[in-house]
Design an enzyme around this catalytic site. Structure first.
Site, PDB file in Angstrom:
ATOM      1  N   HIS A 184      -9.660   1.183   4.728  1.00 16.51           N
ATOM      2  CA  HIS A 184      -8.391   1.394   5.441  1.00 16.51           C
ATOM      3  C   HIS A 184      -8.643   2.321   6.632  1.00 16.51           C
ATOM      4  CE1 HIS A 184      -4.290   2.646   6.319  1.00 16.51           C
ATOM      5  NE2 HIS A 184      -3.898   1.568   5.666  1.00 16.51           N
ATOM      6  N   GLU A 201      -5.622  -5.025  10.521  1.00 14.51           N
ATOM      7  CA  GLU A 201      -4.625  -3.985  10.735  1.00 14.51           C
ATOM      8  C   GLU A 201      -4.917  -3.244  12.032  1.00 14.51           C
ATOM      9  OE1 GLU A 201      -2.630  -2.831   6.794  1.00 14.51           O
ATOM     10  OE2 GLU A 201      -4.315  -1.479   7.086  1.00 14.51           O
ATOM     11  N   LYS A 215       0.120   4.249  -0.262  1.00 17.62           N
ATOM     12  CA  LYS A 215      -0.510   5.454   0.298  1.00 17.62           C
ATOM     13  C   LYS A 215      -0.265   6.654  -0.632  1.00 17.62           C
ATOM     14  CE  LYS A 215       0.181   3.499   4.834  1.00 17.62           C
ATOM     15  NZ  LYS A 215      -0.111   3.658   6.252  1.00 17.62           N
ATOM     16  N   ASN A 224       0.870  -1.180   0.000  1.00 16.18           N
ATOM     17  CA  ASN A 224       0.000   0.000   0.000  1.00 16.18           C
ATOM     18  C   ASN A 224       0.904   1.226   0.000  1.00 16.18           C
ATOM     19  OD1 ASN A 224      -1.790   2.070   0.480  1.00 16.18           O
ATOM     20  ND2 ASN A 224      -2.217   1.499   2.616  1.00 16.18           N
ATOM     21  N   GLY A 241       2.189   2.236  10.708  1.00 18.58           N
ATOM     22  CA  GLY A 241       3.133   3.328  10.555  1.00 18.58           C
ATOM     23  C   GLY A 241       3.850   3.721  11.834  1.00 18.58           C
ATOM     24  N   SER A 254       3.079  -2.165  10.346  1.00 15.19           N
ATOM     25  CA  SER A 254       4.529  -2.209  10.576  1.00 15.19           C
ATOM     26  C   SER A 254       5.148  -3.568  10.263  1.00 15.19           C
ATOM     27  CB  SER A 254       4.871  -1.766  11.999  1.00 15.19           C
ATOM     28  OG  SER A 254       4.473  -0.413  12.197  1.00 15.19           O
ATOM     29  N   GLU A 278      -7.111   4.752   7.708  1.00 21.54           N
ATOM     30  CA  GLU A 278      -6.943   6.181   7.400  1.00 21.54           C
ATOM     31  C   GLU A 278      -8.191   6.749   6.718  1.00 21.54           C
ATOM     32  OE1 GLU A 278      -3.150   5.758   5.385  1.00 21.54           O
ATOM     33  OE2 GLU A 278      -2.274   5.110   7.290  1.00 21.54           O
TER      34      GLU A 278
HETATM   35  C1  PEP Z   1      -1.021   0.123   5.940  1.00 17.25           C
HETATM   36  O1  PEP Z   1      -1.166   1.337   5.815  1.00 17.25           O
HETATM   37  O2  PEP Z   1      -1.849  -0.641   5.442  1.00 17.25           O
HETATM   38  C2  PEP Z   1       0.137  -0.347   6.710  1.00 17.25           C
HETATM   39  C3  PEP Z   1       0.157  -1.592   7.123  1.00 17.25           C
HETATM   40  O3  PEP Z   1       1.137   0.564   6.926  1.00 17.25           O
HETATM   41  P1  PEP Z   1       2.596   0.285   7.609  1.00 17.25           P
HETATM   42  O4  PEP Z   1       3.093  -1.012   7.035  1.00 17.25           O
HETATM   43  O5  PEP Z   1       3.425   1.443   7.207  1.00 17.25           O
HETATM   44  O6  PEP Z   1       2.360   0.180   9.074  1.00 17.25           O
END
Ligand code: PEP
Length: 250
Positions: free
Chosen positions: A96, A167, A13, A11, A173, A211, A98
């Site tokens: 997601h 998630e 972003k 992803n 992040g 992460s 976000e």
């Molecule tokens: C995501 O935004 O789906 C995600 C898992 O981000 P990160 O790997 O940066 O934590």
């Protein structure tokens, strides 16, 4: 479980540029020898045409980061599933955290987006996950079950065609990851919920995201109900993403 073989999805972003995408995609494609898992990258909408041509004929599938819940018409700024199909988009992230957090997407909106994607032949990657406050209040299972229940309710028997991404919001992040055991226990809850809804729950890939990186991917992917990963930050570095694809190909 899930589709045969793991599924690893980057992803990106709101990152990238024509020049940066060309070099990242070519570095990934050039390193894919020996990768046998399924792999996809979800790009910002303006770059789907570029990525479609760079990825044509490759083993790396194309995904979008969101879809409109509507079919067409007066929805300024939105991108429909049919438009995504024009660029050979195979996957779309929906719900997601976000989007839920900054754009007010409710469980119902997310369920409608998943339905729209399925109707267009795009596999929705439905994101669920608890916030830190919800985790600390012992609500993790209740939250993810509520989020998935909305999608099951709206999509009926089609539910076996989705991908789920667990998630935890506090892990996205932040560099914090849930332990493999905690991830497995949430994935087992989601699997059981899918099994109660469809005779084909084994088709649903349940990804972990938050992460995930080159150092921790293998231990997460070794869990029996972890069918792959949704990767943000670490998917922007070709060597890291490739090493995770290889961890998923063992
Ligand atoms: C995501 O935004 O789906 C995600 C898992 O981000 P990160 O790997 O940066 O934590």
């Amino acid at each position: 479980m899930g589709m045969s073989g793991k599924l690893m999805v980057g992803n990106w972003k709101m990152n990238g540029s024509l020049a940066a995408n060309a070099s990242l995609l070519s570095d990934i494609l050039n390193g894919m020898a020996g990768v046998s898992c399924h792999a996809a990258v979800c790009l910002p909408a303006p770059y789907l045409a570029q990525a479609q041509s760079l990825l044509a004929g490759s083993a790396l599938a194309l995904g979008a980061q969101d879809v409109s819940a509507h079919e067409s018409g007066a929805y300024t700024g939105e991108v429909s599933c049919d438009m995504l199909r024009d660029f050979a988009v195979r996957f779309a992230i929906v719900g997601h955290s976000e989007r839920r957090q900054y754009h007010g997407e409710t469980d119902t909106v997310v369920a409608n987006k998943a339905q729209r994607a399925l109707a267009a032949g795009i596999t929705p990657i439905v994101c669920v996950g608890e916030s830190l406050a919800e985790r600390e209040a012992g609500q993790t299972e209740a939250v993810v079950k509520r989020q998935l229940a909305a999608v099951i309710h709206t999509n009926g028997h089609c539910i076996s065609e989705i991908v789920v991404a667990y998630e935890p919001v506090w892990a996205i992040g932040t560099g914090l990851t849930a332990t493999p055991e905690k991830v497995q226990s949430v994935h087992a809850v989601l699997r059981a919920q899918l099994q109660a809804a469809t005779a084909h729950a084994e088709r649903v890939s349940i990804l972990y995201g938050g992460s995930m990186n080159a150092a921790n991917a293998a231990s997460l992917l070794d869990q029996p109900d972890v069918d792959g990963g949704l990767i943000g930050g670490a998917s922007l570095k070709a060597p890291d993403f490739l090493s995770m694809l290889k961890a998923a190909s063992r």
